[in-house]
Write an enzyme that holds these catalytic residues in place. Structure first.
Site, PDB file in Angstrom:
ATOM      1  CE  LYS A   1      -4.255   1.385   2.328  1.00 20.49           C
ATOM      2  NZ  LYS A   1      -5.127   1.388   1.126  1.00 20.49           N
TER       3      LYS A   1
HETATM    4  C1  LIG Z   1      -6.343  -0.275  -3.965  1.00 22.86           C
HETATM    5  C2  LIG Z   1      -7.090  -0.791  -2.765  1.00 22.86           C
HETATM    6  N1  LIG Z   1      -7.650  -2.039  -2.844  1.00 22.86           N
HETATM    7  C3  LIG Z   1      -8.336  -2.555  -1.800  1.00 22.86           C
HETATM    8  C4  LIG Z   1      -8.497  -1.848  -0.624  1.00 22.86           C
HETATM    9  C5  LIG Z   1      -9.235  -2.533   0.518  1.00 22.86           C
HETATM   10  O1  LIG Z   1      -8.242  -2.970   1.449  1.00 22.86           O
HETATM   11  P1  LIG Z   1      -8.632  -3.084   3.004  1.00 22.86           P
HETATM   12  O2  LIG Z   1      -8.873  -1.688   3.506  1.00 22.86           O
HETATM   13  O3  LIG Z   1      -7.421  -3.708   3.633  1.00 22.86           O
HETATM   14  O4  LIG Z   1      -9.861  -3.942   3.105  1.00 22.86           O
HETATM   15  C6  LIG Z   1      -7.938  -0.548  -0.485  1.00 22.86           C
HETATM   16  C7  LIG Z   1      -8.116   0.219   0.802  1.00 22.86           C
HETATM   17  N2  LIG Z   1      -8.297   1.630   0.584  1.00 22.86           N
HETATM   18  C8  LIG Z   1      -8.037   2.441   1.752  1.00 22.86           C
HETATM   19  C9  LIG Z   1      -7.746   3.874   1.359  1.00 22.86           C
HETATM   20  C10 LIG Z   1      -8.952   4.667   0.923  1.00 22.86           C
HETATM   21  C11 LIG Z   1      -8.542   6.100   0.620  1.00 22.86           C
HETATM   22  O5  LIG Z   1      -9.367   6.787   0.008  1.00 22.86           O
HETATM   23  O6  LIG Z   1      -7.423   6.497   0.978  1.00 22.86           O
HETATM   24  C12 LIG Z   1      -9.165   2.316   2.790  1.00 22.86           C
HETATM   25  O7  LIG Z   1     -10.223   1.718   2.484  1.00 22.86           O
HETATM   26  O8  LIG Z   1      -8.939   2.793   3.926  1.00 22.86           O
HETATM   27  C13 LIG Z   1      -7.209  -0.031  -1.566  1.00 22.86           C
HETATM   28  O9  LIG Z   1      -6.641   1.195  -1.501  1.00 22.86           O
END
Ligand SMILES: Cc1[nH+]cc(COP(=O)(O)O)c(CN[C@@H](CCC(=O)O)C(=O)O)c1O
Length: 304
Positions: free
Chosen positions: A158
């Site tokens: 990330k």
């Molecule tokens: C590309 C991506 N894919 C999947 C997810 C879901 O992952 P998880 O949160 O572990 O279930 C997130 C989280 N995106 C984060 C950032 C959002 C933002 O606008 O900044 C979040 O959901 O916190 C992503 O950024």
């Protein structure tokens, strides 16, 4: 400020919100060399509880590995700092944003002696795609921008720099009247949203792209897979979903820390339908779990 929060933890100290400043020549600002997390703290009957801290902290450390970004604060220290941040600001439910990045020393792509900086902020954040979205679902556009390939950059990290791809896709969708984008990988198969993982339901079975499709290993994705299997569903968690399957799906939904479980009601000009029975059951169970209306999965919670 309007979010009623006033403190940020930064490099071991609690500082006032307005004093949480960095130098404009910080490496991370110029080269996208930061790693971050999105974590939720939920207001439960036993008080505020951080959802799956250990998994989020592990991903934060892991995300820095490809870039040699070493965080010299361990998970327990960061967890305690986060809890103190929540207590000091009397937050019940909140969104927690840890970020670690290369700071200011020299410029040039090589980070050389740039220090690793780390900060944690927390603020109230409601439904990511809108309160009504959780019930009514969202309209998404398949983006003209593809996801970066896992052979070009670690898609399981990330990393802040990756999110220019998310911005390109999401802003294109919103310019065209949609709420969010859906991003295909370079093979043209479904990867995920700009900030969410994607799930598809067909004939009562659940499908979600696997890591080989070039997606973030989502913690909400993992939680929903576990919950679905415990409810007796068959879940294909290494699926390859072609674009065409989006248009014959019975149900589609996003998962994410911010998005939680958000139904998708339309893809481009094709109606998927209102929130389906499987999505509704998983969403309802997810909120029962995170708001602790059940004792199940108690190991996922760290009470503040
Ligand atoms: C590309 C991506 N894919 C999947 C997810 C879901 O992952 P998880 O949160 O572990 O279930 C997130 C989280 N995106 C984060 C950032 C959002 C933002 O606008 O900044 C979040 O959901 O916190 C992503 O950024």
């Amino acid at each position: 400020d309007e979010m009623d929060v006033d403190t940020i933890w930064m490099d071991g100290e609690f500082v006032d919100w307005d004093d949480a400043q960095i130098h404009v020549l910080s490496h991370g600002l110029h080269y996208g060399t930061g790693v971050f997390e999105g974590i939720r703290c939920y207001d439960t009957e036993e008080g505020p509880a951080i959802f799956r801290w250990d998994e989020h902290a592990k991903r934060l450390y892991d995300s820095g590995q490809p870039y040699g970004l070493e965080i010299d604060h361990d998970s327990e220290e960061l967890e305690e700092a986060t809890k103190e941040l929540i207590r000091r600001q009397e937050l019940e439910s909140c969104y927690i944003r840890p970020i670690a990045f290369y700071g200011y020393d020299s410029l040039g792509v090589s980070p050389q002696d740039c220090p690793t900086r780390i900060a944690i902020a927390a603020w109230p954040w409601g439904a990511y795609l809108g309160e009504e979205a959780l019930e009514e679902g969202v309209k998404v556009k398949v983006s003209s921008w593809r996801k970066h390939a896992s052979s070009q950059i670690p898609t399981n990290a990330k990393t802040t720099g990756l999110y220019v791809n998310s911005l390109l896709a999401g802003e294109e969708a919103r310019r065209e009247g949609y709420v969010e984008a859906l991003v295909l990988n370079k093979e043209g198969n479904v990867a995920e949203g700009p900030g969410e993982n994607l799930f598809l339901v067909r004939d009562g079975e659940i499908y979600t792209p696997g890591l080989s499709e070039g997606i973030l290993d989502g913690i909400t994705r993992n939680s929903v897979i576990t919950i679905a299997r415990d409810l007796g569903y068959t879940v294909h968690d290494e699926a390859t979903i072609s674009r065409g399957e989006l248009h014959t799906a019975d149900e589609l939904f996003f998962t994410g820390t911010a998005a939680e479980v958000t139904p998708i009601k339309q893809v481009d000009n094709v109606t998927v339908g209102e929130r389906g029975p499987v999505t509704e059951e998983l969403q309802s169970r997810f909120f029962d779990v995170v708001e602790r209306r059940t004792d199940d999965y108690d190991e996922w919670f760290s009470y503040v």
